[in-house]
Design a protein around this motif. Structure first.
Motif, PDB file in Angstrom:
ATOM      1  N   ALA A 174      44.323  49.021  45.914  1.00 43.11           N
ATOM      2  CA  ALA A 174      44.516  50.068  44.902  1.00 43.11           C
ATOM      3  C   ALA A 174      45.824  50.809  45.127  1.00 43.11           C
ATOM      4  CB  ALA A 174      43.337  51.040  44.935  1.00 43.11           C
ATOM      5  N   ILE A 187      39.415  50.283  40.961  1.00 43.99           N
ATOM      6  CA  ILE A 187      39.453  48.819  40.855  1.00 43.99           C
ATOM      7  C   ILE A 187      38.220  48.312  40.123  1.00 43.99           C
ATOM      8  CG2 ILE A 187      39.308  46.674  42.185  1.00 43.99           C
ATOM      9  CD1 ILE A 187      41.202  47.817  44.189  1.00 43.99           C
ATOM     10  N   CYS A 241      42.954  43.173  39.543  1.00 45.17           N
ATOM     11  CA  CYS A 241      41.731  43.827  40.013  1.00 45.17           C
ATOM     12  C   CYS A 241      40.517  42.907  39.850  1.00 45.17           C
ATOM     13  CB  CYS A 241      41.497  45.127  39.258  1.00 45.17           C
ATOM     14  SG  CYS A 241      42.662  46.449  39.673  1.00 45.17           S
TER      15      CYS A 241
END
Length: 335
Positions: A174, A187, A241
């Motif tokens: 992140a 995320i 992600c």
């Protein structure tokens, strides 16, 4: 025990100051959490000294509020349970000091609680019929562990992380993507909007020794992002992600299922801060159903650091006279 047992729990291992009252190990009468997320967001992560100072400000007001919400007096408390490790040493010391003072003033036992065992005990609050033995997957910022819970006071480590824990990997990914703190929930939200079309570590599979290792996956994502930025290419953050989540969660669940199969256990619990991740909850639920394993997953509020889980864990030590500490109890950061 015939009479009701009220345990006051105190938790201060990282950036949440929490106090709770739990009755008979299962009934949560109160669970007060003072979060420091807004304080640490500007720094992109927890600053230990700042966290410790804020624990000092919050701990006694939080205790008073927990007693008030529970509707009981200090004199009804049978024991004080406190996280003494693992965690940030300065933060732990605040909770330990407060717990020692309260136990001494009230004339009740002081119970030391292992933070990881506390996370597992959150399931006893969420599920009043759950009983050992079972296999626990603890997924958090500092730990990724598989633990065999043989009875209420016997925890046998089966697997641990060799390097970065899964939560730490989420936070670092992140950060490199420029997402705000705390990174894990960010995320999780982004992953739902993206496609898992990137392969960072195609050969990431459950190890023969069942140990966890997330540093390779984390490094692969970091290198991927750096390479795109150096070439001036746009980052597809949602896809990154989604792809990272798919590999991290798939690897975590596959290892756990392999472990459960080897040990032949048909009950399992999920615990720890990363247990709030929607992909982990869904994937583990699906795989356990496929293997005939009954899975218990606590609500998100009992996944993150809280004192109710500490009070519940302390109850089972108290009724068996275990983990009783003296006033010389010290914090242990790497417990």
């Amino acid at each position: 025990m015939e009479k009701d047992v009220y345990i006051l729990g105190i938790e201060s291992s990282c950036d949440e100051t929490s106090a709770a009252v739990v009755k008979n190990g299962r009934e949560m009468l109160s669970n007060v959490i003072a979060s420091q997320i807004d304080i640490h967001r500007r720094f992109g992560g927890v600053v230990p000294e700042i966290a410790g100072r804020n624990h000092l400000l919050a701990v006694m007001p939080v205790v008073d509020e927990a007693l008030s919400r529970a509707g009981i007096t200090k004199e009804q408390i049978c024991a004080v349970a406190v996280t003494y490790g693992a965690g940030l040493i300065g933060c732990l010391l605040v909770g330990v000091s407060a717990a020692k003072a309260l136990a001494y003033a009230l004339g009740v036992p002081l119970i030391k609680v292992n933070h990881i065992q506390g996370h597992i005990a959150a399931n006893f609050i969420a599920f009043d019929k759950l009983e050992p033995p079972f296999l626990a997957l603890v997924a958090s910022g500092g730990h990724t562990s598989i633990i065999r819970v043989e009875n209420y006071n016997t925890f046998v480590p089966v697997s641990a992380t060799m390097d970065d824990a899964i939560g730490e990997a989420f936070d670092k990914v992140a950060r490199i993507l420029g997402l705000p703190y705390p990174g894990g929930p960010e995320i999780d939200k982004r992953a739902k909007l993206g496609n898992a079309n990137i392969k960072f570590c195609p050969n990431l599979h459950a190890r023969a020794d069942l140990a966890y290792s997330f540093s390779g996956l984390k490094t692969a994502v970091v290198n991927y992002v750096h390479n795109l930025r150096q070439r001036g290419e746009e980052l597809q953050i949602n896809d990154i992600c989604a792809s990272f989540t798919a590999e991290a969660i798939g690897y975590t669940v596959d290892t756990f299922i392999k472990c459960a199969t080897e040990y032949g256990l048909k009950q399992a619990v999920l615990a720890g801060g990363v247990a709030a991740n929607s992909a982990l909850r869904a994937r583990l639920t699906e795989q356990c159903e496929n293997c005939g394993i009954k899975l218990f997953v606590p609500p998100p509020v009992l996944c993150t650091d809280n004192a109710a889980m500490i009070a519940s864990r302390g109850y089972y030590s108290f009724i068996e006279g275990k983990d009783i500490a003296g006033l010389d109890l010290n914090a242990v950061s790497n417990l």
